[in-house]
Design an enzyme around this catalytic site. Structure first.
Site, PDB file in Angstrom:
ATOM      1  N   SER A  68      13.276  34.585  78.577  1.00 21.67           N
ATOM      2  CA  SER A  68      14.741  34.667  78.507  1.00 21.67           C
ATOM      3  C   SER A  68      15.094  35.267  77.153  1.00 21.67           C
ATOM      4  O   SER A  68      14.263  35.263  76.236  1.00 21.67           O
ATOM      5  CB  SER A  68      15.321  33.246  78.603  1.00 21.67           C
ATOM      6  OG  SER A  68      16.678  33.213  78.222  1.00 21.67           O
ATOM      7  N   TYR A 123      15.307  24.022  76.512  1.00 18.77           N
ATOM      8  CA  TYR A 123      15.229  25.314  77.203  1.00 18.77           C
ATOM      9  C   TYR A 123      14.771  26.399  76.230  1.00 18.77           C
ATOM     10  O   TYR A 123      13.885  27.211  76.540  1.00 18.77           O
ATOM     11  CB  TYR A 123      16.597  25.666  77.806  1.00 18.77           C
ATOM     12  CG  TYR A 123      16.586  26.893  78.699  1.00 18.77           C
ATOM     13  CD1 TYR A 123      16.205  26.814  80.032  1.00 18.77           C
ATOM     14  CD2 TYR A 123      16.953  28.142  78.197  1.00 18.77           C
ATOM     15  CE1 TYR A 123      16.189  27.940  80.856  1.00 18.77           C
ATOM     16  CE2 TYR A 123      16.941  29.273  79.007  1.00 18.77           C
ATOM     17  CZ  TYR A 123      16.558  29.168  80.336  1.00 18.77           C
ATOM     18  OH  TYR A 123      16.544  30.297  81.137  1.00 18.77           O
TER      19      TYR A 123
HETATM   20  N1  LIG Z   1      19.918  33.625  85.455  1.00 17.66           N
HETATM   21  C1  LIG Z   1      19.830  33.871  84.172  1.00 17.66           C
HETATM   22  O1  LIG Z   1      20.831  34.190  83.518  1.00 17.66           O
HETATM   23  C2  LIG Z   1      18.494  33.788  83.486  1.00 17.66           C
HETATM   24  C3  LIG Z   1      18.390  34.319  82.201  1.00 17.66           C
HETATM   25  C4  LIG Z   1      17.177  34.265  81.540  1.00 17.66           C
HETATM   26  C5  LIG Z   1      16.088  33.688  82.154  1.00 17.66           C
HETATM   27  N2  LIG Z   1      16.214  33.158  83.403  1.00 17.66           N
HETATM   28  C6  LIG Z   1      15.023  32.546  83.990  1.00 17.66           C
HETATM   29  O2  LIG Z   1      14.742  33.149  85.227  1.00 17.66           O
HETATM   30  C7  LIG Z   1      14.018  32.235  86.045  1.00 17.66           C
HETATM   31  C8  LIG Z   1      14.659  32.214  87.418  1.00 17.66           C
HETATM   32  O3  LIG Z   1      15.946  31.616  87.299  1.00 17.66           O
HETATM   33  P1  LIG Z   1      17.184  32.041  88.182  1.00 17.66           P
HETATM   34  O4  LIG Z   1      18.264  32.433  87.265  1.00 17.66           O
HETATM   35  O5  LIG Z   1      16.783  32.946  89.252  1.00 17.66           O
HETATM   36  O6  LIG Z   1      17.600  30.596  88.743  1.00 17.66           O
HETATM   37  P2  LIG Z   1      17.596  29.999  90.221  1.00 17.66           P
HETATM   38  O7  LIG Z   1      17.999  28.580  90.059  1.00 17.66           O
HETATM   39  O8  LIG Z   1      18.436  30.857  91.112  1.00 17.66           O
HETATM   40  O9  LIG Z   1      16.077  30.110  90.680  1.00 17.66           O
HETATM   41  C9  LIG Z   1      15.086  29.257  90.176  1.00 17.66           C
HETATM   42  C10 LIG Z   1      14.169  28.848  91.309  1.00 17.66           C
HETATM   43  O10 LIG Z   1      13.127  28.037  90.752  1.00 17.66           O
HETATM   44  C11 LIG Z   1      12.890  26.967  91.657  1.00 17.66           C
HETATM   45  N3  LIG Z   1      12.284  25.831  90.967  1.00 17.66           N
HETATM   46  C12 LIG Z   1      12.874  24.955  90.115  1.00 17.66           C
HETATM   47  N4  LIG Z   1      12.006  24.025  89.733  1.00 17.66           N
HETATM   48  C13 LIG Z   1      10.831  24.297  90.364  1.00 17.66           C
HETATM   49  C14 LIG Z   1       9.561  23.688  90.375  1.00 17.66           C
HETATM   50  N5  LIG Z   1       9.308  22.571  89.671  1.00 17.66           N
HETATM   51  N6  LIG Z   1       8.595  24.243  91.122  1.00 17.66           N
HETATM   52  C15 LIG Z   1       8.822  25.364  91.845  1.00 17.66           C
HETATM   53  N7  LIG Z   1      10.022  25.975  91.896  1.00 17.66           N
HETATM   54  C16 LIG Z   1      11.013  25.447  91.154  1.00 17.66           C
HETATM   55  C17 LIG Z   1      14.253  26.633  92.220  1.00 17.66           C
HETATM   56  O11 LIG Z   1      14.171  25.900  93.442  1.00 17.66           O
HETATM   57  C18 LIG Z   1      14.882  28.005  92.379  1.00 17.66           C
HETATM   58  O12 LIG Z   1      14.658  28.530  93.668  1.00 17.66           O
HETATM   59  C19 LIG Z   1      14.041  30.903  85.321  1.00 17.66           C
HETATM   60  O13 LIG Z   1      12.800  30.724  84.662  1.00 17.66           O
HETATM   61  C20 LIG Z   1      15.155  31.072  84.311  1.00 17.66           C
HETATM   62  O14 LIG Z   1      14.967  30.265  83.172  1.00 17.66           O
HETATM   63  C21 LIG Z   1      17.386  33.204  84.092  1.00 17.66           C
END
Ligand SMILES: NC(=O)c1ccc[n+]([C@@H]2O[C@H](COP(=O)([O-])OP(=O)(O)OC[C@H]3O[C@@H](n4cnc5c(N)ncnc54)[C@H](O)[C@@H]3O)[C@@H](O)[C@H]2O)c1
Length: 262
Positions: free
Chosen positions: A156, A169
């Site tokens: 991130s 985080y």
């Molecule tokens: N959306 C943003 O702005 C953003 C920015 C930077 C980084 N990220 C990172 O991107 C990644 C994906 O996030 P996203 O934004 O798509 O969120 P999201 O919530 O849409 O997707 C995350 C997925 O991870 C799954 N998950 C959660 N805990 C889990 C576990 N213990 N085992 C297996 N699966 C699990 C959830 O069920 C979900 O489907 C994350 O690591 C997040 O930190 C997101």
């Protein structure tokens, strides 16, 4: 992007958001062998349906997996190998955010919960995936080099800079970059690349619905003054996984509209 026709892709967190976008980008790039893992099985069915709309011939194996559980993670890798024989691209996206508090007011359990998924869980995925990749036959690339596999970890912008009241985080995402660099060094000689993507703010299910509405003023302060698109992050992930990135390892690629420049 094309070039994934002969490879096997594994994606964690694939039931939603960025990881689902990565699955779809792999399929658009020709990948027909995909292992999609998530802790919420119902979400994986929707991902598989979207895949079949792009390419009905693509095979998606859905594996309910909690990345904090080492046995389930090993089962995810074993299933991929049983079904497809190897793993060429492994993208580790499963992640969560935590409650808001400064460190002294944060429950220790909350630190363990967030880092348990985002860092320890990702480490468990790498451990199982790298153990498999290092035993695979190298695949010949069109530029004359060869590769056993490519890993892309989801960090991130908060792996690069701090942010208020989110220390678990921020710690977890900085840790992902440390792990990425350490494993890039340790597995380069095996023909395995390990890279990370650092997204800025992209609307997904990561935050509760109402939270996005409060971000407008903050987003105005960022250079590109908009949210990122899932497709924009997925494209960067798939580039780093692809043979086009065959000399790139241990890098951190911000996909953040300039978030980290200011
Ligand atoms: N959306 C943003 O702005 C953003 C920015 C930077 C980084 N990220 C990172 O991107 C990644 C994906 O996030 P996203 O934004 O798509 O969120 P999201 O919530 O849409 O997707 C995350 C997925 O991870 C799954 N998950 C959660 N805990 C889990 C576990 N213990 N085992 C297996 N699966 C699990 C959830 O069920 C979900 O489907 C994350 O690591 C997040 O930190 C997101």
């Amino acid at each position: 992007m094309s070039g994934f026709e002969n490879g096997v892709a594994l994606v964690t967190g694939a039931g939603s958001g960025l990881a689902r976008g990565v699955v779809l980008e792999f399929v658009r790039g020709g990948c027909v062998k995909i292992v999609a893992a998530d802790i919420i099985p119902e979400r994986l069915a929707e991902t598989a349906k979207l895949v079949s709309e792009i390419n009905p011939a693509a095979r998606v194996i859905t594996v309910p997996t909690d990345v904090t559980n080492a046995t389930q993670v090993q089962n995810m890798v074993d299933t991929a190998v049983k079904e497809f024989g190897r793993i060429d691209y492994s993208v580790h996206c499963a992640g969560i955010t935590g409650g808001a508090a400064r460190t002294d007011e944060m429950a220790t359990e909350e630190f363990d919960r967030v880092t348990g998924v985002n860092l320890r869980g990702l480490w468990l995925c790498e451990k199982a995936v790298l153990g498999q990749m290092k035993t695979q036959e190298p695949r010949k690339l069109s530029n004359g080099t060869s590769a056993r596999g490519a890993v892309v970890n989801m960090s991130s912008v908060l792996g690069l800079v701090g942010y208020r009241v989110q220390s678990p985080y921020v710690v977890s995402k900085h840790g992902v970059l440390g792990l990425t660099k350490a494993d890039a060094v340790d597995y380069a000689a095996d023909g395995i690349r390990v890279n990370a993507v650092c997204p800025g703010i992209v609307r997904t299910n990561l935050l509760p619905e109402g939270a996005w509405e409060h971000m407008g003023a903050f987003i105005e302060t960022l250079p590109m003054q908009r949210l990122g698109l899932i497709e924009e992050v997925a494209a960067a992930v798939c580039f780093l996984a692809s043979d086009k990135a065959s000399f790139i390892t241990g890098t951190m690629l911000p996909v953040d509209g300039g978030y980290c420049c200011v």
